[in-house]
Design an enzyme around this catalytic site. Structure first.
Site: not given
Ligand SMILES: Nc1ncnc2c1ncn2[C@@H]1O[C@H](COP(=O)(O)OP(=O)(O)O)[C@@H](O)[C@H]1O
Ligand SMILES: O=C(OP(=O)(O)O)[C@H](O)COP(=O)(O)O
Length: 400
Positions: A42, A207, A357, A381
């Site tokens: 990232r 998540k 990620g 997401g």
């Protein structure tokens, strides 16, 4: 949507430009207790934007969140290791502020010369960043905006968050989209505009409540939805199975029952699970049937039969999007499911996109060939919400 080239054509020499990046990288604590970045993808992804601004003589002020601190500083979520890695990758010093909008930030930003770069401390150390209260968020955004004269958003991975730094700051400063956001949207658009079929989505990760929310809207758009990782246990519980100490969203079991009933044969769940209790490279594990998870154990990877099942589904697909590791791949005993699925996604005869990620990190950490994938996205997401057809707050703010 205005882009970086629009800003550059107006001239940025000597101007302070705030760049919102998603530098939420995976970290692990080593034996000496030092926090180390396990995958810097990232950070690398935003380098072109930072370099172009720097070379044009801007005073570049970078900000990001890291992890999910709750509105106050927490040492394990400091961006200090990211500042050090960013300096290595840019091959020049990065001035690091020990707060986000306080004395340190003002001093560091005030001291920048043209072409220099600063990194502010974690945005989420401030309650205003993630507040649901518009006024509280707005007040924090105003402090952030006061540090700069223009704003570049390149935090694609956070575009689905209605947070001060992505949603409110663009209301206060001249704003443009960075190159990463433009590229991510270009690729994901190919998956929403008439994807080649069969179209399969693979979902996993941790998540769970966030990503369960996208399934309803995604189901009508896809031909297959393969669910592994921490996501699968609420579905297994909805089928009436014991899930032991595995990740479980108890209050979402009813939703999962409804989704299973509506999905017909679209939803595919693991048939076996690797269970264990230890998060270590030498953890003792056992592979059990998905309907026979022992009460005292956690499901921490999908098993080999599930990998075969998922790979078989993916072999027939022409478009695949994968978000969320199939297991706790950070530890060797729980990495095989993620590796197997990653290999199957890479082998797809058609368009394959990996997003998120940790999923993107898994591809690299497990040593897979990145070029075998059609695209590796920095957003998990964010990509999913884009694919379900939602307007992302961070993108809408740039379009205004
Ligand atoms: N069965 C599981 N139980 C607990 N955690 C899991 C399980 N499977 C995967 N995970 C964890 O999910 C994390 C990544 O989840 P998530 O953030 O949703 O993915 P991404 O960053 O790719 O969007 C990884 O750190 C991995 O250890
Ligand atoms: O890691 C991220 O998302 P992802 O895990 O969905 O890829 C982004 O940095 C957003 O983080 P958040 O989900 O804590 O808002």
């Amino acid at each position: 949507m205005r882009t970086l080239s629009d800003l550059l054509s107006e001239g940025v020499r000597g101007r302070r430009v705030l760049v919102r990046a998603d530098l939420n990288v995976p970290l692990a604590t080593d034996d000496a207790g030092v926090r180390r970045i396990t995958d810097d993808g990232r950070i690398r992804a935003v380098l072109p934007t930072l370099t172009v601004l720097q070379e044009a003589g801007a005073k570049v002020v970078v900000c990001s969140h890291l992890g999910r601190p709750k509105g106050a500083p927490e040492p394990k979520f400091t961006l200090a290791p990211v500042a050090a890695r960013l300096a290595e990758l840019l091959d020049r010093p990065v001035a690091y502020a020990t707060d986000t909008v306080g004395e340190s930030a003002r001093e560091v930003v005030g001291g920048l010369a043209a072409g220099e770069v600063a990194l502010l401390e974690n945005l989420r150390f401030n309650p205003g960043e993630t507040s649901k209260d518009d006024a509280e968020r707005g007040a924090f955004a105003a402090e952030l905006a006061s540090l700069a004269e223009a704003y570049v958003d390149d935090a694609f991975g956070a575009a689905h968050r209605k947070h001060a730094s992505v949603y409110d700051v663009p209301k206060l400063l001249p704003h443009v989209a960075g190159g990463l956001i433009v590229r991510e949207l270009e690729v994901l658009k190919q998956l929403t505009d008439d994807p080649a079929r069969p179209y399969a989505v693979v979902l996993g990760g941790a998540k769970v409540s966030d990503k369960l929310a996208v399934i309803n809207a995604l189901l009508p758009k896809v031909d297959r939805l393969l669910i592994g990782g921490g996501m699968c246990f609420t579905f297994l519980a909805a089928q009436g199975h014991e899930v032991g100490g595995s990740l479980l969203e108890t209050e979402q079991i009813g939703t999962c029952e409804d989704l299973l009933a509506a999905a017909g044969d679209k939803i595919v769940l693991p048939v076996d699970v690797v269970v264990g209790n230890d998060f270590s490279d030498d953890a003792a594990t056992e592979t059990v049937s998905a309907d026979a998870i022992p009460a005292g154990q956690k499901g921490l990877d999908i098993g080999p039969e599930s990998v075969k099942l998922f790979a078989g589904e993916l072999a027939g697909a022409r478009t695949v999007f994968w978000n969320g590791p199939m297991g706790v791949f950070e530890y060797r005993p729980y990495a095989a499911g993620t590796r197997g699925v990653a290999e199957a996604v890479a082998a797809v005869d058609g368009m394959s996109v990996v997003g998120g990620g940790d999923s993107a990190a898994a591809v690299r950490v497990l040593g897979l060939d990145e070029t075998a994938f059609g695209h590796i996205s920095t957003g998990g997401g964010a990509s999913l919400e884009y694919l379900e057809g939602k307007t992302l707050p961070g993108i809408a703010a740039l379009e205004d």
